[in-house]
Design a protein around this motif. Structure first.
Motif, PDB file in Angstrom:
ATOM      1  N   TYR A   1       0.829  -1.204   0.000  1.00  0.00           N
ATOM      2  CA  TYR A   1       0.000   0.000   0.000  1.00  0.00           C
ATOM      3  C   TYR A   1       0.865   1.257   0.000  1.00  0.00           C
ATOM      4  CZ  TYR A   1      -3.676   3.275   1.355  1.00  0.00           C
ATOM      5  OH  TYR A   1      -4.568   4.321   1.382  1.00  0.00           O
TER       6      TYR A   1
ATOM      7  N   TYR B   1      -0.233  12.291   0.067  1.00  0.00           N
ATOM      8  CA  TYR B   1      -1.007  13.267   0.816  1.00  0.00           C
ATOM      9  C   TYR B   1      -0.460  14.661   0.506  1.00  0.00           C
ATOM     10  CZ  TYR B   1      -2.783   9.547   3.897  1.00  0.00           C
ATOM     11  OH  TYR B   1      -3.396   8.434   4.401  1.00  0.00           O
TER      12      TYR B   1
ATOM     13  N   GLY C   1      -4.499  19.528   8.150  1.00  0.00           N
ATOM     14  CA  GLY C   1      -3.980  18.186   8.306  1.00  0.00           C
ATOM     15  C   GLY C   1      -3.486  17.605   6.992  1.00  0.00           C
ATOM     16  N   LEU C   2      -3.470  16.305   6.920  1.00  0.00           N
ATOM     17  CA  LEU C   2      -3.030  15.595   5.719  1.00  0.00           C
ATOM     18  C   LEU C   2      -4.264  15.115   4.961  1.00  0.00           C
ATOM     19  CD1 LEU C   2      -0.290  13.652   7.581  1.00  0.00           C
ATOM     20  CD2 LEU C   2       0.185  14.941   5.511  1.00  0.00           C
TER      21      LEU C   2
ATOM     22  N   LEU D   1      -5.688  12.986   1.607  1.00  0.00           N
ATOM     23  CA  LEU D   1      -5.291  11.931   0.685  1.00  0.00           C
ATOM     24  C   LEU D   1      -5.578  12.339  -0.758  1.00  0.00           C
ATOM     25  CD1 LEU D   1      -4.261   8.983   0.465  1.00  0.00           C
ATOM     26  CD2 LEU D   1      -6.668   8.264   0.611  1.00  0.00           C
TER      27      LEU D   1
ATOM     28  N   TYR E   1      -4.062   6.797  -3.968  1.00  0.00           N
ATOM     29  CA  TYR E   1      -3.449   5.684  -3.283  1.00  0.00           C
ATOM     30  C   TYR E   1      -3.399   4.461  -4.193  1.00  0.00           C
ATOM     31  CZ  TYR E   1      -8.211   3.950  -2.462  1.00  0.00           C
ATOM     32  OH  TYR E   1      -9.493   3.489  -2.620  1.00  0.00           O
TER      33      TYR E   1
ATOM     34  N   GLN F   1      -3.326  -1.561   4.076  1.00  0.00           N
ATOM     35  CA  GLN F   1      -4.137  -0.346   4.108  1.00  0.00           C
ATOM     36  C   GLN F   1      -4.710  -0.141   5.500  1.00  0.00           C
ATOM     37  OE1 GLN F   1      -7.179  -0.385   1.121  1.00  0.00           O
ATOM     38  NE2 GLN F   1      -7.550   1.813   1.244  1.00  0.00           N
ATOM     39  N   GLY F   2      -4.539   1.079   6.030  1.00  0.00           N
ATOM     40  CA  GLY F   2      -5.094   1.399   7.339  1.00  0.00           C
ATOM     41  C   GLY F   2      -4.149   1.170   8.496  1.00  0.00           C
TER      42      GLY F   2
ATOM     43  N   PRO G   1      -8.441   4.737  10.394  1.00  0.00           N
ATOM     44  CA  PRO G   1      -8.899   4.173   9.111  1.00  0.00           C
ATOM     45  C   PRO G   1     -10.401   4.349   8.925  1.00  0.00           C
ATOM     46  CG  PRO G   1      -8.530   2.423  10.699  1.00  0.00           C
ATOM     47  CD  PRO G   1      -8.174   3.704  11.388  1.00  0.00           C
TER      48      PRO G   1
ATOM     49  N   ASN H   1     -10.736   1.646   4.915  1.00  0.00           N
ATOM     50  CA  ASN H   1      -9.418   1.556   5.544  1.00  0.00           C
ATOM     51  C   ASN H   1      -8.416   2.601   5.071  1.00  0.00           C
ATOM     52  OD1 ASN H   1      -9.650  -0.265   7.556  1.00  0.00           O
ATOM     53  ND2 ASN H   1      -8.949  -2.013   6.387  1.00  0.00           N
ATOM     54  N   LYS H   2      -8.902   3.687   4.426  1.00  0.00           N
ATOM     55  CA  LYS H   2      -7.983   4.774   4.109  1.00  0.00           C
ATOM     56  C   LYS H   2      -7.779   5.591   5.383  1.00  0.00           C
ATOM     57  CE  LYS H   2     -10.524   6.065   0.524  1.00  0.00           C
ATOM     58  NZ  LYS H   2     -11.299   4.866   0.136  1.00  0.00           N
ATOM     59  N   LEU H   3      -6.523   5.990   5.645  1.00  0.00           N
ATOM     60  CA  LEU H   3      -6.233   6.772   6.846  1.00  0.00           C
ATOM     61  C   LEU H   3      -6.709   8.207   6.675  1.00  0.00           C
ATOM     62  CD1 LEU H   3      -2.663   5.942   8.214  1.00  0.00           C
ATOM     63  CD2 LEU H   3      -4.858   5.574   9.335  1.00  0.00           C
TER      64      LEU H   3
ATOM     65  N   PHE I   1      -6.747  11.962   8.716  1.00  0.00           N
ATOM     66  CA  PHE I   1      -5.966  12.645   9.730  1.00  0.00           C
ATOM     67  C   PHE I   1      -6.734  13.833  10.294  1.00  0.00           C
ATOM     68  CE2 PHE I   1      -1.638  10.942   9.623  1.00  0.00           C
ATOM     69  CZ  PHE I   1      -1.716  10.125   8.514  1.00  0.00           C
TER      70      PHE I   1
END
Lengths: 112, 110
Positions: A31, A35, A42-43, A45, A48, A97-98, B92, B96-98, B100
């Motif tokens: 994975y 970002y 923050g960050l 996405l 991915y 992932q995660g 997640p 399951n994508k993080l 923040f």
């Protein structure tokens, strides 16, 4: 042990120019993600990948393209740079992932 | 509106003081992660909390996961200048994508 390597560290672009941010990892992680980090937000996405040949969009994908031809590399392309893309960009990889994300040192991009 | 709300946004304290930063959400998370980011560097994982009510300690840092798994806190005892940095929580979601939080900037003055 290099981990996640990003290049370049700094970049200035003119509006309309294109460029590629490079990202490579040596941990054999499936994975990988990109970002952007902006003050107070923050960050977020961008794109991915869950494995070689597989990519998908994140929260803020417009104006960016990615590809994943190998497990190790995950470049991010800016197609036609805009001032709104001025930001710090981070590449990250995870075993799954995660789970824990390992980040590169970031690329500070300024679009004038 | 961020899915993970962090507070305070900024904290400036003297060396030796204690502090707590918070990470709150209206959504349930299977786990939460805490990262620290120093200037010019990428975030580095400090801890992952998984079980509701869990408490984890990392030297002078204590992490707690709420019973309902919607919130977490980070407590630092006797802060030192080396604790200075941006503290981020992440979890997640959406396959399951993080995601923040916006982070807490901590400055510890000597």
């Amino acid at each position: 042990n290099a981990g996640v390597t990003q290049t370049p560290k700094f970049q200035v672009l003119k509006t309309g120019q294109s460029m590629t941010l490079q990202c490579a990892q040596d941990m054999n992680h499936e994975y990988m993600s990109w970002y952007r980090q902006d003050p107070g937000m923050g960050l977020r996405l961008i794109h991915y990948s869950v494995g070689a040949g597989i990519t998908d969009q994140g929260e803020v994908p417009n104006g960016y393209n990615v590809s994943r031809s190998t497990t190790e590399d995950f470049p991010l392309r800016l197609l036609s740079a805009a001032p709104s893309q001025t930001s710090v960009y981070f590449c990250a990889s995870s075993f799954r992932q995660g789970t824990e994300a390992f980040f590169g040192q970031g690329t500070r991009l300024t679009v004038v | 509106t961020q899915l993970l709300e962090q507070s305070p946004q900024f904290l400036s304290i003297q060396e030796g003081e204690n502090l707590t930063v918070y990470c709150n959400s209206s959504s349930v998370f299977s786990s939460l992660q805490w990262y620290r980011q120093e200037p010019g560097e990428g975030p580095v994982l400090l801890v992952t909390v998984v079980t509701g009510g869990e408490v984890k300690k990392l030297k002078r840092l204590t992490f707690q996961f709420g019973d309902a798994r919607k919130d977490s806190s980070l407590h630092i005892t006797a802060a030192q200048p080396g604790d200075t940095g941006l503290y981020l929580c992440a979890g997640p979601r959406y396959g399951n994508k993080l995601v923040f939080g916006a982070g807490t900037i901590l400055r510890v003055k000597s």
